[in-house]
Write an enzyme that holds these catalytic residues in place. Structure first.
Site, short mmCIF file in Angstrom:
data_model
loop_
_atom_site.label_atom_id
_atom_site.label_comp_id
_atom_site.label_asym_id
_atom_site.label_seq_id
_atom_site.Cartn_x
_atom_site.Cartn_y
_atom_site.Cartn_z
N ASN A 102 -0.03 7.05 0.51
CA ASN A 102 1.31 6.58 0.14
C ASN A 102 2.21 6.80 1.33
OD1 ASN A 102 3.88 6.17 -0.82
ND2 ASN A 102 3.70 7.54 -2.57
N TYR A 128 15.36 -6.25 0.52
CA TYR A 128 14.34 -6.64 1.49
C TYR A 128 14.95 -6.97 2.85
CZ TYR A 128 10.19 -9.06 3.31
OH TYR A 128 9.11 -9.46 4.06
N ALA A 157 17.79 -6.02 4.15
CA ALA A 157 18.34 -4.83 4.80
C ALA A 157 17.24 -4.01 5.47
CB ALA A 157 19.09 -3.98 3.78
N ILE A 166 4.20 -17.30 5.41
CA ILE A 166 2.82 -17.41 5.87
C ILE A 166 1.91 -17.68 4.67
CG2 ILE A 166 0.98 -16.29 7.16
CD1 ILE A 166 3.55 -16.71 8.78
#
Length: 253
Positions: A62, A163, A165, A196
């Protein structure tokens, strides 16, 4: 830096872009330490890389847990002898509007948990892995390269307060680290991809993909092989540091 026989750590290496970049480096004889959360996914990715010619191992970690990251990087150095490169690829998206208002009434707000969960993975995880990789490379004395995966969304995007930021932060780390780590012969670069073609986009509705493609000047999605090619350029070009390659088909003009 030569890819062959160099040791690369790739976060989020069990699937998607991370696995594609790992397989590309494996084909050239790179050694891969893949970090992800699922052991089964890691086992499959590591086996695929080994079959392509690159020694590979998977590590469940993690990346938001400081002690886990420290221990994982120590284990990688023990297993491979050194670390020559890091690809900070792991990321999380939990999109949502800042607020939702209908007929003058507040319907919903982005929760603090929704915001902070993305910050923890994308920003804190990138910081922790970058720090540990830099420490290993600097003390080895042989230098290396760190590549942060940002996003075209770093410029800001509706519905992606969290996201965008974090991906802007990841990009600024490239500049900061490049200046700090140059004395240790460590280069730092970044890639800011647009959309992508991956397993995730393949599951999207055709009309959603059509809308995305229509916004891209080259009128198609990027390919994972093109991301891998960009990564290879940064790794091999010893004069490249402190910059972001926007690999978006001209989406952000």
């Amino acid at each position: 830096m030569q890819v062959k026989n160099s040791v690369f750590v790739i976060t989020g290496g069990g699937r998607g872009l991370g696995r594609a970049m790992a397989e590309s480096l494996a084909k050239q004889g790179g050694k891969l330490a893949l970090i992800d959360l699922d052991q089964g996914t890691l086992d499959e990715a590591a086996a695929a890389c080994s079959e392509l010619g690159g020694e590979s191992r998977g590590y469940v970690c993690n990346i938001t847990d400081e002690s886990a990251v420290e221990q994982t990087f120590k284990q990688i150095v023990t297993d491979f002898g050194e670390i020559n490169g890091l690809v900070n690829n792991a990321g999380l998206m939990r999109d949502g509007m800042l607020i939702k208002v209908k007929d003058g009434e507040l319907q919903a707000k982005m929760s603090l948990e929704q915001f902070q969960s993305v910050v923890e993975v994308n920003m804190t995880g990138t910081f922790l892995c970058g720090r540990e990789a830099a420490a290993a490379m600097a003390t080895q004395g042989t230098g290396g390269v760190i590549v942060n995966i940002s996003s075209v969304s770093r410029a800001g995007n509706m519905g992606q307060t969290n996201y965008s930021a974090t991906k802007a932060a990841v990009a600024t780390m490239v500049t900061s680290w490049a200046g700090e780590l140059a004395r240790h012969k460590i280069r730092v670069g970044g890639i800011a991809p647009g959309v992508i073609a991956t397993e995730m986009t393949a599951q999207m509705k055709p009309e959603a993909i059509e809308r995305m493609v229509a916004a891209v000047p080259v009128r198609r999605l990027g390919e994972v092989e093109e991301m891998a090619h960009t990564l290879q350029y940064i790794i091999e070009n010893e004069f490249f540091t402190g910059r972001i390659v926007e690999m978006d088909g001209g989406l952000r003009i």
